[in-house]
Scaffold this active site. Structure first.
Site, PDB file in Angstrom:
ATOM      1  N   ARG A  68       8.392   9.588  79.323  1.00  0.00           N
ATOM      2  CA  ARG A  68       9.504   8.905  78.645  1.00  0.00           C
ATOM      3  C   ARG A  68      10.006   9.756  77.498  1.00  0.00           C
ATOM      4  O   ARG A  68       9.299  10.660  77.039  1.00  0.00           O
ATOM      5  CB  ARG A  68       9.010   7.570  78.055  1.00  0.00           C
ATOM      6  N   LYS A  91       7.739  10.922  74.180  1.00  0.00           N
ATOM      7  CA  LYS A  91       6.340  10.688  74.513  1.00  0.00           C
ATOM      8  C   LYS A  91       5.656  12.030  74.774  1.00  0.00           C
ATOM      9  O   LYS A  91       6.301  13.058  74.936  1.00  0.00           O
ATOM     10  CB  LYS A  91       6.218   9.796  75.754  1.00  0.00           C
ATOM     11  N   CYS A 101      -0.170  13.590  84.862  1.00  0.00           N
ATOM     12  CA  CYS A 101       0.171  12.760  86.027  1.00  0.00           C
ATOM     13  C   CYS A 101       1.671  12.784  86.326  1.00  0.00           C
ATOM     14  O   CYS A 101       2.083  12.574  87.465  1.00  0.00           O
ATOM     15  CB  CYS A 101      -0.348  11.340  85.874  1.00  0.00           C
ATOM     16  N   TYR A 102       2.493  13.064  85.289  1.00  0.00           N
ATOM     17  CA  TYR A 102       3.950  13.125  85.536  1.00  0.00           C
ATOM     18  C   TYR A 102       4.352  14.369  86.302  1.00  0.00           C
ATOM     19  O   TYR A 102       5.495  14.480  86.755  1.00  0.00           O
ATOM     20  CB  TYR A 102       4.727  12.970  84.221  1.00  0.00           C
ATOM     21  N   HIS A 133      11.354   5.336  82.712  1.00  0.00           N
ATOM     22  CA  HIS A 133       9.946   5.733  82.697  1.00  0.00           C
ATOM     23  C   HIS A 133       9.644   6.527  83.977  1.00  0.00           C
ATOM     24  O   HIS A 133      10.149   6.193  85.049  1.00  0.00           O
ATOM     25  CB  HIS A 133       9.098   4.452  82.622  1.00  0.00           C
ATOM     26  N   HIS A 151      -5.861  10.932  87.417  1.00  0.00           N
ATOM     27  CA  HIS A 151      -5.190  12.176  87.024  1.00  0.00           C
ATOM     28  C   HIS A 151      -5.543  13.324  87.964  1.00  0.00           C
ATOM     29  O   HIS A 151      -4.700  14.184  88.231  1.00  0.00           O
ATOM     30  CB  HIS A 151      -5.511  12.527  85.561  1.00  0.00           C
ATOM     31  N   ASP A 208       1.899  14.816  79.852  1.00  0.00           N
ATOM     32  CA  ASP A 208       0.786  14.179  80.569  1.00  0.00           C
ATOM     33  C   ASP A 208       0.791  14.700  82.008  1.00  0.00           C
ATOM     34  O   ASP A 208       1.826  14.649  82.684  1.00  0.00           O
ATOM     35  CB  ASP A 208       0.982  12.652  80.524  1.00  0.00           C
ATOM     36  N   ASP A 256     -10.256  12.073  85.144  1.00  0.00           N
ATOM     37  CA  ASP A 256     -10.464  10.810  85.865  1.00  0.00           C
ATOM     38  C   ASP A 256      -9.865  10.964  87.251  1.00  0.00           C
ATOM     39  O   ASP A 256      -9.151  11.930  87.523  1.00  0.00           O
ATOM     40  CB  ASP A 256      -9.858   9.620  85.096  1.00  0.00           C
ATOM     41  N   ASP A 315      -5.338  14.441  81.931  1.00  0.00           N
ATOM     42  CA  ASP A 315      -3.986  14.185  81.410  1.00  0.00           C
ATOM     43  C   ASP A 315      -3.512  15.358  80.540  1.00  0.00           C
ATOM     44  O   ASP A 315      -2.458  15.958  80.752  1.00  0.00           O
ATOM     45  CB  ASP A 315      -4.125  12.855  80.651  1.00  0.00           C
TER      46      ASP A 315
HETATM   47 ZN   LIG Z   1      -1.188  10.194  82.867  1.00  0.00          ZN
END
Ligand SMILES: [Zn+2]
Length: 414
Positions: free
Chosen positions: A296, A299, A304-305, A253, A358, A302, A355, A348
């Protein structure tokens, strides 16, 4: 599957896994790819493949409508989102973050600092420090909120938030280093990891990274504290190449991989993991179509990655390995898909609301794509290769998650 089994599965899905859609059993056609021996699943439709189609369409629409040039980062616009929190009550839905108050302060302070160092003024720094020390026992370790138990992950966020506050009113000297050291030793588990709290708490790569980061920041990283930690983190690398939460029993992850690799960087042991598998895993997180990173296998992309996986990539670069992600493509995903002119703050993916979490990790991920770094084995000595005003954001240390300038000041004070 029997009727009883299906009933049990439905109960687990709804009550424990929070899945909104029923489980669909399908038999897939398998088709041999002409050019390779890979088996392609051509007809299997899952919740994830359906969601991905939707996200991909939204990303492609944005790429087309926004043209070839990347938009600039709307800093003043995002600042208004961050400033709002200092003058207004947070919305009701954020009550779930009541035990994460140091995190909210760290995210907001870090985002402001990265966009413009002057935006985190002394008055805000004072308010942050006051709140953090109020939510602590004897000035450290720190709790998630007033009246709560000390928590390792919140202590990490509190130390990072304090590091951003430029020793206002001598706040760095007030941190109870000895108390935090004794507490960290008490949180040490037999397997080499650290628990989140004294009475109860999970023990994983995330908590172990937090313990190492706090100890390195406060100059209390003793051999006694590090005993068995390297082996614990190395055992968390999975067959995929990324890292899971716990040794030998978890899925790779992005967040846990960051924690394990950044933890190994603090211990100067990154090269002891399987680097080629790790690099391949990081590369596989980026899709050619959406251009952003996922956390992952199978998935969705996103924002934040951009930091969690992007920072692993940067850590590898600072160790002398070549980059394993396409940075210009990631910049395009961030600037076109994670920000919108309709609402300030970063998100995201298209369709999601911005938010604080993020906003911070998207900004830090973008910063990592802009700067190049010197090669070093020392996590705290990571520095940029060139100083220039062409960058939109300040440079971030990929191990500690802090602007390099704030980290340098804090460490030299320690
Ligand atoms: Zn995220």
């Amino acid at each position: 599957m029997s009727g009883q089994d299906l009933k049990t599965l439905k109960f687990i899905n709804a009550q424990f896994l929070g899945r909104k859609r029923p489980t669909i059993e399908a038999i897939s056609d398998e088709q041999m790819d002409q050019d390779s021996s890979m088996v392609c699943m051509t007809s299997l439709s899952t919740e994830t493949t359906e969601d991905r189609e939707e996200v991909l369409l939204e990303c492609l629409e944005l790429f087309e409508s926004l043209g070839l040039e990347n938009p600039t980062l709307l800093k003043e616009f995002h600042k208004s989102y961050l400033d709002y929190s200092f003058n207004n009550a947070l919305p009701r839905q954020m009550k779930a973050l009541d035990a994460s108050q140091p995190w909210i302060l760290y995210w907001i302070a870090c985002s402001l600092r990265l966009m413009n160092r002057e935006w985190l003024g002394e008055d805000i720094q004072r308010r942050i420090c006051k709140k953090l020390f109020k939510a602590s026992l004897e000035n450290g370790p720190f709790c998630g909120g007033f009246g709560q138990d000390p928590h390792l992950v919140c202590t990490y966020a509190a130390i990072n938030a304090l590091a951003l506050c430029d020793n206002v009113d001598g706040c760095w000297d007030q941190i109870n280093r000895q108390g935090i050291y004794k507490w960290l030793l008490a949180l040490k588990s037999d397997n080499g990891g650290f628990r989140t709290g004294l009475v109860v708490g999970e023990c994983d790569t995330r908590t172990t990274y937090c313990a190492l980061s706090v100890a390195a920041m406060l100059d209390i990283l003793t051999p006694e504290l590090c005993q068995g930690v390297e082996q614990f983190l190395l055992r968390c690398q999975t067959y995929e190449g990324g890292f899971g939460a716990c040794p030998q029993e978890d899925e790779a992850h992005g967040g846990y991989t960051f924690c394990a690799v950044a933890g190994l960087a603090i211990l100067e042991s990154v090269e002891k993991c399987n680097i080629s598998m790790l690099s391949e895993w990081c590369s596989a997180r980026q899709t050619a179509e959406e251009k952003g990173l996922s956390g992952r296998s199978n998935k969705l992309v996103d924002g934040c990655y951009s930091y969690w996986v992007g920072a692993v990539n940067t850590i590898l670069e600072t160790q002398g390995y070549s980059s394993c992600i396409d940075k210009p493509a990631l910049q395009e995903y961030i600037l076109k898909c994670c920000q919108s002119t309709e609402r300030p703050g970063l998100r995201d993916k298209p369709g999601k609301s911005p938010d604080y979490y993020h906003t911070t990790y998207v900004l830090m991920g973008l910063s990592l794509t802009e700067h190049s770094f010197n090669t070093t084995k020392s996590a705290s000595a990571i520095s940029t290769r060139e100083e220039s005003d062409k960058f939109q954001l300040g440079a971030v240390n990929p191990v500690f998650g802090l602007p390099i300038e704030d980290l340098r000041k804090f460490l030299s004070h320690t």
